[in-house]
Design a protein around this motif. Sequence first.
Motif, PDB file in Angstrom:
ATOM      1  N   ASP A   1      84.984  54.769  42.142  1.00 18.90           N
ATOM      2  CA  ASP A   1      85.681  54.885  43.423  1.00 18.90           C
ATOM      3  C   ASP A   1      84.867  54.204  44.512  1.00 18.90           C
ATOM      4  OD1 ASP A   1      87.885  56.640  42.531  1.00 18.90           O
ATOM      5  OD2 ASP A   1      86.277  58.065  42.160  1.00 18.90           O
ATOM      6  N   ARG A   2      83.545  54.330  44.417  1.00 17.03           N
ATOM      7  CA  ARG A   2      82.638  53.640  45.333  1.00 17.03           C
ATOM      8  C   ARG A   2      81.484  53.071  44.517  1.00 17.03           C
ATOM      9  NH1 ARG A   2      83.494  54.202  50.688  1.00 17.03           N
ATOM     10  NH2 ARG A   2      81.440  53.374  51.171  1.00 17.03           N
ATOM     11  N   ILE A   3      80.944  51.959  45.001  1.00 15.29           N
ATOM     12  CA  ILE A   3      79.865  51.267  44.310  1.00 15.29           C
ATOM     13  C   ILE A   3      78.731  51.018  45.299  1.00 15.29           C
ATOM     14  CG2 ILE A   3      79.189  49.178  43.056  1.00 15.29           C
ATOM     15  CD1 ILE A   3      82.232  48.837  42.408  1.00 15.29           C
ATOM     16  N   ALA A   4      77.523  51.408  44.914  1.00 20.52           N
ATOM     17  CA  ALA A   4      76.340  51.101  45.714  1.00 20.52           C
ATOM     18  C   ALA A   4      75.474  50.149  44.908  1.00 20.52           C
ATOM     19  CB  ALA A   4      75.563  52.374  46.048  1.00 20.52           C
ATOM     20  N   ILE A   5      75.054  49.070  45.526  1.00 17.58           N
ATOM     21  CA  ILE A   5      74.222  48.080  44.841  1.00 17.58           C
ATOM     22  C   ILE A   5      72.764  48.335  45.214  1.00 17.58           C
ATOM     23  CG2 ILE A   5      73.742  45.626  44.553  1.00 17.58           C
ATOM     24  CD1 ILE A   5      76.649  45.074  45.290  1.00 17.58           C
ATOM     25  N   LEU A   6      71.988  48.705  44.206  1.00 19.65           N
ATOM     26  CA  LEU A   6      70.568  48.993  44.390  1.00 19.65           C
ATOM     27  C   LEU A   6      69.767  47.768  43.975  1.00 19.65           C
ATOM     28  CD1 LEU A   6      68.448  51.207  45.078  1.00 19.65           C
ATOM     29  CD2 LEU A   6      68.466  51.820  42.646  1.00 19.65           C
ATOM     30  N   HIS A   7      68.998  47.231  44.921  1.00 18.68           N
ATOM     31  CA  HIS A   7      68.226  46.013  44.658  1.00 18.68           C
ATOM     32  C   HIS A   7      66.840  46.149  45.257  1.00 18.68           C
ATOM     33  CE1 HIS A   7      67.470  41.828  43.784  1.00 18.68           C
ATOM     34  NE2 HIS A   7      67.207  41.566  45.054  1.00 18.68           N
ATOM     35  N   ARG A   8      65.847  46.039  44.387  1.00 14.11           N
ATOM     36  CA  ARG A   8      64.443  46.135  44.808  1.00 14.11           C
ATOM     37  C   ARG A   8      64.178  47.414  45.600  1.00 14.11           C
ATOM     38  NH1 ARG A   8      62.959  39.835  46.473  1.00 14.11           N
ATOM     39  NH2 ARG A   8      63.289  38.974  44.372  1.00 14.11           N
TER      40      ARG A   8
END
Length: 271
Positions: free
Chosen positions: A203-210
């Motif tokens: 439903d929701r997407i969080a992009i985790l980077h570094r």
Amino acid sequence: MSTEAAIRVQGIEKAYGELSVLRGVDFDVARGSIFALLGSNGAGKTTLVRILSTLLKADAGAASVHGFDVASQAGDVRESISLTGQFAAVDEVLTGRENLVLIAKLRHLKNPGAIADDLLGRFSLTDAGSRPASTYSGGMRRRLDIAMSLIGNPPIIFLDEPTTGLDPQARIDVWQTVKQLAHGGTTVLLTTQYLDEAEQLADRIAILHRGTIIQNGTLAELKALLPAAKVEYVEKQPTLEEVFLTLVGETGETDTTAGTDAAAAAGKESR
């Protein structure tokens, strides 16, 4: 139902020596939703899940799960969640049903046999319930693992890269299982490195980077970050996934007419 977020993460930081793994992570997860934490290997996904499930302490920041603080109310958090790791944690000597009965007994629940039979039915494992788990395919083993996680009806479940190493059909089976969980009111926090998995489920997407969340939103909101699509006529060809599923069929048995049907479908689509 309470409007309070099922999971709330505020400024979480974690470092191992001089290596900063999480650098101020913030997000909320709505109750009864599927929230995907998307990132490459080493982005900090598993570290964050371990903090939220009270297996690891954060260096800074705060987080609550089901209204309980993960640092000061760890016991309450553990009673509210279930964690399914990257590899299925089933006893291969026991049958599928015996695995479920064992967990139900460890949780001191009444009628463990009835609980096991109900879950076998929900996860399409009834026919395999009397077989040792060592004989299960990867997808069946993962479904059994998730079923074990649901014993006691936890309101929140963490799935840490649940389809790693699975074949295409098994991945789709797990996706259907996750969707059923959310439809039943369970809050799911899913970590994955597969873009299509997040697109299919979340439903929701969080992009985790570094170690930081660089973007958080619905699929439509994330797609809107790019320039508008340019409309052009393109001859549509079947995807490899469509070819695979057509050839093996719903049951995984080879369909001898599938190649002809797929070719005909592709030709019709291009006209």
